[in-house]
Design a protein around this motif. Structure first.
Motif, short mmCIF file in Angstrom:
data_model
loop_
_atom_site.label_atom_id
_atom_site.label_comp_id
_atom_site.label_asym_id
_atom_site.label_seq_id
_atom_site.Cartn_x
_atom_site.Cartn_y
_atom_site.Cartn_z
N ASP A 170 0.83 -1.20 0.00
CA ASP A 170 0.00 0.00 0.00
C ASP A 170 0.86 1.25 0.00
N LYS A 171 1.87 1.25 -0.89
CA LYS A 171 2.74 2.42 -1.09
C LYS A 171 2.65 2.82 -2.55
N PRO A 172 1.52 3.36 -2.98
CA PRO A 172 1.33 3.63 -4.41
C PRO A 172 2.32 4.63 -4.98
N GLY A 173 2.73 5.62 -4.17
CA GLY A 173 3.72 6.57 -4.65
C GLY A 173 5.04 5.90 -5.01
N ASP A 174 5.49 4.99 -4.13
CA ASP A 174 6.71 4.23 -4.41
C ASP A 174 6.51 3.36 -5.65
N ALA A 175 5.33 2.75 -5.76
CA ALA A 175 5.06 1.86 -6.89
C ALA A 175 5.18 2.61 -8.21
N VAL A 176 4.62 3.80 -8.28
CA VAL A 176 4.68 4.59 -9.51
C VAL A 176 6.12 5.01 -9.82
N ALA A 177 6.85 5.46 -8.79
CA ALA A 177 8.24 5.89 -9.01
C ALA A 177 9.11 4.74 -9.51
N LEU A 178 8.92 3.55 -8.94
CA LEU A 178 9.73 2.40 -9.32
C LEU A 178 9.42 1.93 -10.74
N VAL A 179 8.14 1.89 -11.10
CA VAL A 179 7.81 1.42 -12.45
C VAL A 179 8.19 2.46 -13.49
N THR A 180 8.15 3.73 -13.13
CA THR A 180 8.62 4.77 -14.06
C THR A 180 10.11 4.62 -14.32
N ALA A 181 10.86 4.33 -13.26
CA ALA A 181 12.31 4.08 -13.42
C ALA A 181 12.54 2.84 -14.28
N ALA A 182 11.70 1.82 -14.11
CA ALA A 182 11.82 0.61 -14.91
C ALA A 182 11.62 0.91 -16.40
N GLN A 183 10.62 1.71 -16.69
CA GLN A 183 10.35 2.06 -18.08
C GLN A 183 11.48 2.89 -18.68
N ASP A 184 12.06 3.76 -17.86
CA ASP A 184 13.20 4.56 -18.34
C ASP A 184 14.38 3.66 -18.70
N GLN A 185 14.64 2.67 -17.85
CA GLN A 185 15.73 1.73 -18.14
C GLN A 185 15.45 0.96 -19.43
N ALA A 186 14.22 0.49 -19.59
CA ALA A 186 13.88 -0.33 -20.77
C ALA A 186 13.99 0.49 -22.05
N ARG A 187 13.52 1.73 -22.00
CA ARG A 187 13.57 2.57 -23.21
C ARG A 187 15.00 2.98 -23.56
N GLY A 188 15.87 2.99 -22.56
CA GLY A 188 17.27 3.33 -22.81
C GLY A 188 18.11 2.14 -23.22
N ALA A 189 17.51 0.95 -23.21
CA ALA A 189 18.26 -0.25 -23.57
C ALA A 189 18.12 -0.54 -25.05
N GLU A 190 19.15 -1.10 -25.62
CA GLU A 190 19.11 -1.47 -27.03
C GLU A 190 18.35 -2.79 -27.19
N GLY A 191 17.38 -2.81 -28.10
CA GLY A 191 16.69 -4.05 -28.41
C GLY A 191 15.59 -4.45 -27.45
N THR A 192 15.08 -3.50 -26.65
CA THR A 192 13.95 -3.83 -25.77
C THR A 192 12.74 -4.24 -26.62
N THR A 193 12.15 -5.37 -26.29
CA THR A 193 11.09 -5.92 -27.13
C THR A 193 9.71 -5.40 -26.73
N PRO A 194 8.74 -5.48 -27.65
CA PRO A 194 7.37 -5.05 -27.31
C PRO A 194 6.77 -5.81 -26.14
N ARG A 195 7.14 -7.08 -25.98
CA ARG A 195 6.59 -7.86 -24.85
C ARG A 195 7.05 -7.28 -23.52
N VAL A 196 8.31 -6.90 -23.45
CA VAL A 196 8.83 -6.28 -22.22
C VAL A 196 8.11 -4.97 -21.95
N LEU A 197 7.94 -4.15 -22.97
CA LEU A 197 7.25 -2.86 -22.79
C LEU A 197 5.79 -3.07 -22.38
N ALA A 198 5.13 -4.10 -22.93
CA ALA A 198 3.74 -4.39 -22.55
C ALA A 198 3.65 -4.79 -21.09
#
Length: 448
Positions: free
Chosen positions: A253-281
């Motif tokens: 029940d820490k939604p603020g942390d949850a949003v911050a962590l998943v946003t960081a995850a998406q930033d890492q994935a978008r900055g990686a070479e060859g990230t697949t659509p399945r990972v982004l989904a």
């Protein structure tokens, strides 16, 4: 931990006794404490002192009124009573391997050992294990990495089918083994491969703690996995670990942390070479979970839409990492339903979860139980008491087959929802089935 006096060590005849072995295998500590008392003369007050437990807690365990499930407590019992780690499903304890190999003269007048000790003497000792480990082949090749990856895939399969509680000691042992291999000089491809394997093992260990709702331990292993992946700049795997940490934050029940962590995850994935659509989904759906926990309807719907758009771009030729293969169409559908359910949009959630549940693999006991309890709770919220109880009854078999505190939490929540309707025939039938399939959840208490 200092070595206890020989008079307080458990006799080999007890450690090799069938009753003791069986009690350790199922972690029946009430029976273990009784055997230790009667066969070794170590009374409850002494057990409490040596295992850092209160005497009242030991008494409750012996009387069958309390269970001991947390790994740190089990480790204290192993260390305090000198029960070898493998008997309790733990990795080898530090005191089992001598710091120095010493040779003592044998007493020629020594009496013959009891039968139990003779049997134990027929097995290699820990000192021999240490010598053999030093002499083992350490020149690793691609086949070694393949074998380690295969074992990880098997661990995940067994985790889905039976839960990770009993699996964890083996995973931690393998993690420490691989980390130890990284201390030696190796060619870059082999070193990178070992870093990736260690990161996967650390994430799996964190996941087993998360599924057991032991959140501090889970976070520690997730953090270790993050560091191992960062060492080889595996940004996709870093995104995977951060998404796991985001999911854990939703459970805490820490939604603020949850949003911050998943946003960081998406930033890492978008900055990686060859990230697949399945990972982004997958990451977009984790974002939907976090936003739904915040109660942000429009942003949650946007994240769900993004997940489906990315999933629609998947190609059979995509170089998907093995760890994202689980995110198939039924998983996309059921997660969509759960995200709607978290928002309270039960009319949208029910058909989605029901459809995915029909298509889910039968061997995935935890997933089937988890999703069936979600569906039952949503059906209950829609006023469908009979359907909800029927769905929940179908979840009890898979729930009994897998050890998961997250699943048990959903069972408790559904059971508590039934409180005002306890006398209704459907609720009576559900409770009767619950008592038959999972008696420990309800015995001695009006609630599981």
């Amino acid at each position: 931990m200092p070595e206890p006096p020989r008079s307080q060590q458990l006799p080999v005849s007890l450690l090799t006794d069938h009753a003791m072995i069986e009690a350790c295998q199922i972690r029946d500590f009430g029976r273990i404490f009784q055997l230790v008392k009667t066969r070794a003369g170590i009374y409850p007050s002494m057990i409490a002192r040596r295992c850092d437990l209160t005497p009242s807690r030991v008494g409750e365990v012996i009387a069958g009124h309390r269970q001991l499930l947390h790994m740190d407590v089990i480790e204290r019992i192993s260390d305090g009573l000198r029960i070898p780690g493998h008997m309790l499903g733990l990795a080898r304890r530090s005191w089992e391997t001598p710091q120095n190999l010493t040779v003592a003269p044998r007493d020629p007048a020594e009496a013959p050992a009891p039968v139990g000790e003779q049997l134990a003497a027929g097995l290699p000792g820990v000192d021999v294990d240490s010598i053999l480990a030093l002499a083992s082949e350490r020149d690793l090749g691609p086949s070694t990495l393949h074998a380690l990856h295969s074992s990880i895939a098997d661990y995940w399969r067994r985790d889905d089918e039976h839960g990770g509680e009993t699996l964890r000691p083996a995973v931690v042992g393998q993690l420490r083994y691989v980390v130890d291999l990284l201390k030696e000089q190796r060619p870059a491809p082999m070193r990178n491969g070992l870093h990736s394997i260690a990161a996967e093992l650390a994430r799996l260990t964190g996941w087993t703690y998360f599924d057991a709702r032991q959140y501090n331990q889970a976070r520690a292993y997730f953090t270790e996995a993050l560091g191992l992946a960062k060492a080889v700049d595996d940004r996709q795997f870093m995104a995977n670990v951060l998404s796991c940490m985001s999911l854990q934050a939703t459970y805490q029940d820490k939604p603020g942390d949850a949003v911050a962590l998943v946003t960081a995850a998406q930033d890492q994935a978008r900055g990686a070479e060859g990230t697949t659509p399945r990972v982004l989904a997958m990451l977009a759906m984790r974002e939907a979970f976090a936003l739904a926990t915040l109660g942000n309807h429009s942003a949650t719907h946007g994240a769900i839409s993004e997940a489906h758009t990315c999933f629609g771009r998947i190609s059979a030729d995509d170089p998907d990492p093995a760890w994202v293969a689980y995110f198939d169409e039924p998983k996309l559908i059921v997660d969509t339903g759960i995200a709607h359910g978290r928002l309270g949009e039960v009319a949208l959630a029910e058909p989605l979860i029901a459809d995915a549940l029909r298509r889910e693999h039968q061997s995935n006991h935890r997933g089937r139980a988890f999703h069936a309890f979600w569906l039952a709770r949503i059906q209950f919220k829609r006023g469908k008491l009979d359907e909800a109880c029927h769905t929940a009854m179908g979840a009890l078999g898979p729930a009994a087959a897998v050890g998961s505190q997250r699943v048990a939490g959903h069972l408790r929540e559904f059971y508590e929802q039934l409180e005002p309707f306890r006398r209704e025939p459907a609720a009576v039938a559900f409770e009767a089935t619950l008592r038959e399939v999972l008696p420990r959840q309800v015995s001695g208490s009006p609630r599981p």
